[in-house]
Design an enzyme around this catalytic site. Sequence first.
Site, PDB file in Angstrom:
ATOM      1  N   GLY A  77      51.095 -16.699  51.369  1.00 47.23           N
ATOM      2  CA  GLY A  77      50.510 -17.888  50.738  1.00 47.23           C
ATOM      3  C   GLY A  77      50.779 -17.943  49.246  1.00 47.23           C
ATOM      4  N   CYS A  78      50.680 -16.806  48.586  1.00 48.12           N
ATOM      5  CA  CYS A  78      50.884 -16.750  47.136  1.00 48.12           C
ATOM      6  C   CYS A  78      52.351 -16.994  46.779  1.00 48.12           C
ATOM      7  CB  CYS A  78      50.399 -15.419  46.582  1.00 48.12           C
ATOM      8  SG  CYS A  78      48.615 -15.189  46.825  1.00 48.12           S
ATOM      9  N   THR A  79      53.250 -16.495  47.616  1.00 52.17           N
ATOM     10  CA  THR A  79      54.677 -16.728  47.390  1.00 52.17           C
ATOM     11  C   THR A  79      54.997 -18.212  47.575  1.00 52.17           C
ATOM     12  OG1 THR A  79      55.234 -14.486  48.065  1.00 52.17           O
ATOM     13  CG2 THR A  79      57.001 -16.124  48.151  1.00 52.17           C
TER      14      THR A  79
END
Length: 156
Positions: free
Chosen positions: A44-46
């Site tokens: 998700g952060c990527t």
Amino acid sequence: MNVLVGKKAPEFKLEAGDGKEVTMADFAGKNVVLYFYPKDMTPGCTTEACDFKESHQSFAELDTIIVGVSPDPKERHEKFIAKYDLPFLLLSDPEHVLSEAYGVWVLKKNFGKEYMGVERSTFVINKEGEVVKEWRKVKVKGHVEEALTYIRENLS
């Protein structure tokens, strides 16, 4: 919930992925998208970081800087920036000082376990250093476009 809209953005001094110390004053005269995320290199952060990267030029055209914040150490930020060619600052907040100031260091639950962590959130700070918009419990899909639209309609 810590509502910051209408207030001065909290001051800070944190280390960036490039090793330089960064303060809120460094962004005077610019709009800032300050986004908090849990951990470098996670799916998700990527996705969120790459979405900001894809829209980086559009934000820049609106005199807006993107700044990501997570508890990761600067060395991990360096790898994340290099791997995905991220064109913006990532700040290291290992003591969660800034995360707590923005009310995003919260009790989380995952698979029945409770732990403290960053709640994915984004804040828009105007050129005068005032928080003008906040999104909490952000869902990644479509979020960057929503932030860009807000800035285009309200701060350009």
